[in-house]
Scaffold this motif. Structure first.
Motif, mmCIF file in Angstrom:
data_model
loop_
_atom_site.group_PDB
_atom_site.id
_atom_site.type_symbol
_atom_site.label_atom_id
_atom_site.label_comp_id
_atom_site.label_asym_id
_atom_site.label_seq_id
_atom_site.Cartn_x
_atom_site.Cartn_y
_atom_site.Cartn_z
ATOM 1 N N LYS A 1 110.020 -105.393 62.126
ATOM 2 C CA LYS A 1 110.820 -105.030 60.697
ATOM 3 C C LYS A 1 112.025 -106.017 60.426
ATOM 4 O O LYS A 1 112.769 -106.431 61.533
ATOM 5 C CB LYS A 1 111.243 -103.830 60.873
ATOM 6 C CG LYS A 1 111.859 -103.173 59.373
ATOM 7 C CD LYS A 1 112.521 -101.647 59.349
ATOM 8 C CE LYS A 1 112.294 -100.750 60.488
ATOM 9 N NZ LYS A 1 112.751 -99.504 60.304
ATOM 10 N N VAL B 1 115.130 -106.402 58.246
ATOM 11 C CA VAL B 1 116.296 -105.547 57.494
ATOM 12 C C VAL B 1 117.319 -106.545 56.770
ATOM 13 O O VAL B 1 117.960 -107.153 57.672
ATOM 14 C CB VAL B 1 116.952 -104.462 58.147
ATOM 15 C CG1 VAL B 1 117.704 -103.647 57.218
ATOM 16 C CG2 VAL B 1 115.699 -103.328 58.731
ATOM 17 N N GLU C 1 120.640 -107.122 54.051
ATOM 18 C CA GLU C 1 121.519 -106.522 53.142
ATOM 19 C C GLU C 1 121.817 -107.333 52.092
ATOM 20 O O GLU C 1 122.578 -108.555 52.203
ATOM 21 C CB GLU C 1 122.921 -106.215 53.765
ATOM 22 C CG GLU C 1 122.745 -104.924 54.943
ATOM 23 C CD GLU C 1 124.013 -104.688 55.685
ATOM 24 O OE1 GLU C 1 125.093 -105.057 55.110
ATOM 25 O OE2 GLU C 1 124.138 -104.332 56.837
ATOM 26 N N ILE D 1 119.620 -102.656 50.343
ATOM 27 C CA ILE D 1 118.833 -102.781 51.567
ATOM 28 C C ILE D 1 117.382 -103.311 51.565
ATOM 29 O O ILE D 1 116.541 -102.315 51.005
ATOM 30 C CB ILE D 1 118.838 -101.663 52.727
ATOM 31 C CG1 ILE D 1 120.338 -101.159 53.132
ATOM 32 C CG2 ILE D 1 118.004 -102.034 53.958
ATOM 33 C CD1 ILE D 1 121.191 -102.033 53.321
ATOM 34 N N GLU E 1 113.620 -104.031 53.116
ATOM 35 C CA GLU E 1 113.135 -103.961 54.578
ATOM 36 C C GLU E 1 111.726 -104.896 54.243
ATOM 37 O O GLU E 1 110.916 -104.392 53.332
ATOM 38 C CB GLU E 1 112.802 -102.421 54.925
ATOM 39 C CG GLU E 1 113.886 -101.728 55.367
ATOM 40 C CD GLU E 1 113.649 -100.444 55.870
ATOM 41 O OE1 GLU E 1 112.439 -100.054 56.090
ATOM 42 O OE2 GLU E 1 114.488 -99.734 56.011
ATOM 43 N N LYS F 1 108.204 -105.407 56.506
ATOM 44 C CA LYS F 1 107.473 -104.975 57.687
ATOM 45 C C LYS F 1 105.908 -105.852 57.848
ATOM 46 O O LYS F 1 105.263 -105.878 56.840
ATOM 47 C CB LYS F 1 106.968 -103.563 57.651
ATOM 48 C CG LYS F 1 108.426 -102.606 57.520
ATOM 49 C CD LYS F 1 107.785 -101.220 57.664
ATOM 50 C CE LYS F 1 109.015 -100.321 57.684
ATOM 51 N NZ LYS F 1 108.546 -98.670 57.680
#
Length: 171
Positions: free
Chosen positions: A94, A96, A98, A150, A152, A154
Motif C-alpha cells: 500500500k 499512502v 498526502e 489522502i 491510497e 494498493k
C-alpha cells in the motif's frame, strides 16, 4: 521554576549554537523563499528524513519534503508525503500519499517498470513524486482511492520465487 545563572545560560547557548551549526544560512534561504517576488502561493514548507529498519536489518533513510536545505525551490510543484506499507499477512503493498487540495479527477497515476509516478494539479496545488517499488507486485491488481486529501494505491504482492527442491534420502 529554575533560575539559570549566567554560566548555565552560556553553556546552553553554546550547545544550541553547536546543534544549529548544520542549519547555518537557512534564515537567508527562508527570507529568500518568502520574499514577495519568490514567495510560493501555498504552504506549508517542510523537509525531513524518516529512518526505518529494512528487512535485512540495515537502516533505511528517506528524504522528504517540498524544500531542501541549501536550495531555494524555484518550482511550484511539491512532493507529497508518502508512506509505503508492506502487509505480508494480507499480501498487499500500500502506498499512502498526502495530497490535500486536489480532486480525484486531478490525479494521474502511472506504473512504469518498478516505480509509481504520482502527479496531481488543481490550480496552484501541484504534486509530483516517483516511488520505487522494491517488492514483486501484480501490476494488474492495482487499485487507487482518494478521500480527504489522502491517496491510497494498493497492489497485490506476488508470491516470492521459492527455490524448487526435494528431499533426498540417504541409503
Amino acid at each position: 521554576m529554575h533560575n539559570y545563572d549566567m554560566d548555565e545560560w552560556n553553556e546552553f547557548e553554546h550547545l544550541f549554537q553547536r546543534m544549529m551549526r548544520p542549519f547555518k544560512g537557512l534564515d537567508k534561504i527562508w527570507n529568500d523563499m518568502t520574499s514577495s517576488e519568490n514567495a510560493q502561493t501555498f504552504g506549508p514548507y517542510y523537509y525531513g528524513y524518516s529512518l526505518t529498519v529494512g528487512p535485512n536489518g540495515k537502516p533505511v533513510v528517506k528524504e522528504y519534503g517540498n524544500v531542501q536545505p541549501g536550495l531555494i525551490q524555484e518550482a511550484d510543484t511539491r512532493e507529497p508525503f508518502v508512506d509505503v506499507i508492506v502487509d505480508n499477512k494480507e499480501r498487499v503493498l500500500k502506498i499512502v500519499a498526502e495530497m490535500p487540495g486536489v480532486e480525484k479527477k486531478d490525479i494521474k497515476i502511472e506504473v512504469v517498470g518498478r516505480a509509481v509516478n504520482l502527479d496531481a494539479v488543481n490550480g496552484d496545488k501541484k504534486y509530483h513524486t516517483k516511488i520505487p517499488i522494491k517488492q514483486k507486485v501484480d501490476e494488474d491488481s492495482v487499485k487507487a482511492t482518494y478521500s480527504n486529501g489522502i491517496l491510497e494505491v494498493k497492489f497485490k504482492l506476488n508470491e516470492e520465487d521459492r527455490p524448487q527442491g526435494r528431499t533426498v534420502t540417504v541409503e
